[in-house]
Design an enzyme around this catalytic site. Structure first.
Site, PDB file in Angstrom:
ATOM      1  N   LYS A   1       3.776  92.743  96.773  1.00 21.04           N
ATOM      2  CA  LYS A   1       4.558  93.181  95.619  1.00 21.04           C
ATOM      3  C   LYS A   1       4.479  94.688  95.429  1.00 21.04           C
ATOM      4  O   LYS A   1       5.423  95.316  94.954  1.00 21.04           O
ATOM      5  CB  LYS A   1       4.079  92.444  94.366  1.00 21.04           C
ATOM      6  CG  LYS A   1       4.535  90.997  94.308  1.00 21.04           C
ATOM      7  CD  LYS A   1       4.114  90.349  93.017  1.00 21.04           C
ATOM      8  CE  LYS A   1       4.772  88.977  92.848  1.00 21.04           C
ATOM      9  NZ  LYS A   1       4.515  88.060  93.926  1.00 21.04           N
TER      10      LYS A   1
ATOM     11  N   GLY B   1       5.627  81.576  92.615  1.00 21.40           N
ATOM     12  CA  GLY B   1       5.567  80.314  91.896  1.00 21.40           C
ATOM     13  C   GLY B   1       4.742  80.367  90.627  1.00 21.40           C
ATOM     14  O   GLY B   1       4.262  79.342  90.155  1.00 21.40           O
TER      15      GLY B   1
ATOM     16  N   ARG C   1      12.396  83.349 102.030  1.00 22.67           N
ATOM     17  CA  ARG C   1      12.534  81.954 102.465  1.00 22.67           C
ATOM     18  C   ARG C   1      13.704  81.340 101.703  1.00 22.67           C
ATOM     19  O   ARG C   1      14.321  81.990 100.855  1.00 22.67           O
ATOM     20  CB  ARG C   1      11.261  81.174 102.141  1.00 22.67           C
ATOM     21  CG  ARG C   1      10.854  81.318 100.673  1.00 22.67           C
ATOM     22  CD  ARG C   1       9.712  80.426 100.278  1.00 22.67           C
ATOM     23  NE  ARG C   1       9.123  80.787  99.002  1.00 22.67           N
ATOM     24  CZ  ARG C   1       9.614  80.478  97.808  1.00 22.67           C
ATOM     25  NH1 ARG C   1      10.751  79.805  97.731  1.00 22.67           N
ATOM     26  NH2 ARG C   1       9.005  80.835  96.689  1.00 22.67           N
TER      27      ARG C   1
END
Length: 715
Positions: A156, A204, A333
């Protein structure tokens, strides 16, 4: 095709020529043309994943004539993705670290099976650059982006610097290497509270903590690091400004090896719980076409900045007040929510992945992509919304889903009889709908949710129905704090029990008992008995069957009388009133019980499981308890202040010891289950007498964790 595109796709083009007869001059005429040369797709692929995404990939592979190889853990031996695959191989015990994350084992199986490529799905190894590198060395195609892009976007902090260089706006914050606690706290003070601590390699919602005050910073930092280490084997964090009324808007991008990159419009994933998405839509509501285009172009710029290839999602955080957006991260992804993009663009993104991985051009270029209508995706989770969305585990005893159609699509990896395991994510399925506009799509979603039935564990279906019916959501007023903002509306007390619902439950149970009695008599060769032909028959009197239920603390008594004309009188008695329904006509059908009560026809499905009766009626799901005889419950009274495990779990941290004086709401134990941390707080003020488990121990559901010497409710 423009000269630019011809240049960009030179490697994929081939020249064709021939001769034909000019119909005017009747002389031979030579012609030339170019066409895109498509490389053949793979003959066999291995899917290094499980559940619904493995099944989703297999459906496209089957459509394209590609054979599939599944891998499975001991816990997934009988899973749906194993049954769907052409071949399947066991890769180890249930824990992910010993099975789905074992890169060596997966590569070995790819070799053994002859798979030419590996599709990682999402989660597990899907964003593991080392795994992609290994496959390249093994001459096995990784159906995903290059390792270099994953490395850049997987960090990040590094990705923020790359985005700044590419002129993509980023959120103010600290993304550097200094991980000293005091330094990070000082940076948070410079940024200004509230701040967001995020795992550098997170995703997530894992390793993410909102910090409102300086006093909370240290404990939240430690918690974030623990969760990050468990999930990503890296406890580095970054600190960013937390926007109070943000929206989560993301853009689906796709790039090929020939220099083409496109965006397939945006999705809004703002409605979240526990920092995880539960209801997504495409496109995002309330955006101008100019803003949509700007988002898409910035997303493509982000992808090109790291030489991206394949499917990716660029996530932006948007300030709801001024609609300014900032780069948050890029998921390298296929996303969980990709089906809503497919629905509004009429594409198959898994097929796109296979085409790009084979070296082909993108199936469509930017000017060819159009959005059509609106789509929603509702994630069906095994969890208890009324208990802070705590995940649940157990068998899927009964599952009934909406019927699939052009406007309703279901993505699942489970069927009735399967079990939701503590070892993996608790998502059961994804319900995806499409309509001509947002209003139409939302109407279809609400109807589909009303047709979704699950028995065996807690789910969020009723919560999703409430959410999809909320006026603010219908108006498109979405933000990441939506659930907290409207908490009072989301978690309203249950409406008063409808006596007609109790009547339907009672009639279903009585009719099933009669069917069972009739079947037993037939098997006993007493088929001609009048009591077999009319099981409710009693001589010289009206027969009555009595039932008892409990709804929370409310006792419900029911009497079902058998009338001579085949109808029923049903008396429903609650502490507040008694309701009598006369001459009820009822019968069992394949769909459940059909009952005509006071001239209205009711259709409901009633499932009896253990000491519960679950009614799926028109107004929603109602669960009634069947009281147990007292001799079965004697000695089982709950001790005041008991602390039990809400699910099978692992003890991550114990924050108290015998003799400690604790107050109500104090954190006592941190559990780890379904890849998430769960903090168990003291239900009372008192003195700890016993701590029954140690850090690292696996504990079954409903086990006592803590005992109290004294316990009195805090004032």
């Amino acid at each position: 095709m423009s000269s630019f595109m011809l240049s960009a796709n030179r490697a994929a083009l081939r020249m064709r020529w021939g001769t034909t007869l000019n119909q005017v001059s009747m002389k031979p005429m030579r012609w030339y043309t170019t066409e895109i040369e498509r490389k053949p797709l793979f003959d066999k692929i291995l899917i290094a994943n499980r559940g619904e995404i493995a099944c989703r990939i297999m459906r496209t592979a089957k459509k394209l004539g590609i054979k599939t190889v599944a891998v499975f853990s001991d816990a997934d031996r009988n899973a749906l993705h194993v049954k769907m695959a052409d071949e399947a191989y066991n890769i180890g015990p249930a824990p992910s670290a010993e099975s789905y994350l074992k890169a060596d084992k997966i590569i070995e199986i790819a070799r053994k099976s002859g798979a030419q490529a590996i599709h990682p799905g999402y989660g597990f190894l899907s964003e593991n650059a080392g795994f992609a590198d290994r496959l390249a060395k093994e001459n096995i195609t990784f159906i995903g982006p290059p390792a270099s892009a994953m490395t850049s976007m997987g960090s990040k902090s590094e990705s923020k610097f790359i985005m700044q260089a590419a002129k993509v706006p980023v959120v103010p914050g600290y993304h550097g290497e200094n991980q000293d606690d005091a330094f990070l706290k000082a940076e948070a003070a410079k940024i200004g509270y509230p701040v967001l601590i995020k795992a550098v390699k997170g995703g997530g919602g894992k390793g993410m903590r909102i910090v409102d005050t300086p006093e909370d910073f240290q404990s939240m930092l430690e918690s974030s690091r623990r969760e990050a280490m468990k999930s990503f084997s890296d406890d580095k964090v970054l600190v960013e400004k937390y926007l109070v009324t943000p929206r989560h808007v993301e853009v689906q991008v796709f790039a090929d090896t020939l220099g083409n990159a496109v965006y397939l419009f945006e999705r809004d994933c703002s409605v979240q719980r526990r920092h995880q998405k539960i209801l997504e839509e495409a496109p995002a509501p309330g955006l101008s076409e100019e803003l949509r285009r700007e988002l898409g172009e910035k997303a493509v710029a982000a992808a090109k900045a790291v030489n991206y290839v394949g499917a990716g999602t660029v996530e932006f955080i948007m300030d709801n007040t001024d609609q300014k957006f900032y780069f948050m991260e890029m998921n390298t992804r296929l996303q969980v929510e990709h089906p809503i993009t497919e629905m509004i663009t009429h594409t198959d993104l898994v097929q796109w992945q296979l085409e790009v991985a084979a070296g082909n051009r993108l199936p469509q270029l930017q000017e060819e992509l159009k959005k059509d209508g609106w789509a929603f995706e509702a994630r069906i989770y095994a969890e208890n919304p009324n208990n802070n969305f705590l995940p649940d585990v157990g068998p899927l005893i009964h599952v009934q889903t909406p019927e699939a159609s052009d406007s309703v699509r279901l993505e699942t990896g489970f069927v009735q009889g399967d079990e939701i395991s503590v070892h993996y994510d608790p998502m059961i399925a994804k319900l995806v709908v499409h309509g001509e506009n947002r209003t139409a799509a939302l109407r279809i979603l609400r109807k589909a949710l009303s047709e979704y039935e699950v028995v065996g564990l807690n789910t969020n279906i009723e919560f999703l129905k409430t959410l999809a019916s909320h006026p603010a959501f219908i108006a498109g007023e979405v933000e990441t704090g939506f659930i907290g903002k409207y908490e009072a509306d989301m978690f309203k007390p249950a409406p008063p029990l409808d006596p007609a619902t109790v009547a339907q439950a009672s009639l279903s149970m009585v009719l099933r008992d009669l069917e069972a009695s009739k079947q037993a008599a037939l098997e006993a060769a007493d088929a001609t008995s009048p009591f077999t032909l009319s099981p409710g028959l009693r001589l010289n009197e009206t027969s009555e069957q009595k039932l008892a239920f409990k709804l929370e603390d409310q006792d419900v008594q029911v009497g079902v009388e058998f009338n001579k004309d085949g109808t029923y009188n049903v008396r429903v008695q609650t502490p507040n009133k008694t309701t009598v329904f006369n001459k009820v006509i009822a019968k069992l059908t394949k769909e459940g019980v059909l009952a005509e009560i006071e001239n209205r026809l009711y259709k409901s499905n009633v499932i009896q499981e253990g000491d519960q009766v679950i009614v799926f009626a028109e107004e929603g799901k109602v669960t009634l308890d069947v009281p147990q005889p007292k001799f079965l419950t004697m000695g089982k009274e709950e001790k005041a202040g008991s602390v039990r495990t809400p699910m099978p779990c692992k003890i991550s941290q114990v924050m108290c010891k015998p003799g400690d004086v604790v107050v109500k709401g104090q954190a006592l134990v941190i559990l780890e289950a379904m890849k998430m941390e769960h903090i168990i707080k003291s239900p009372v003020s008192g003195v700890i007498s016993d701590v029954f488990f140690n850090v690292g121990e696996m504990v079954a559901e409903n086990k006592n964790l803590i005992a109290f010497e004294e316990a009195e409710e805090a004032k």
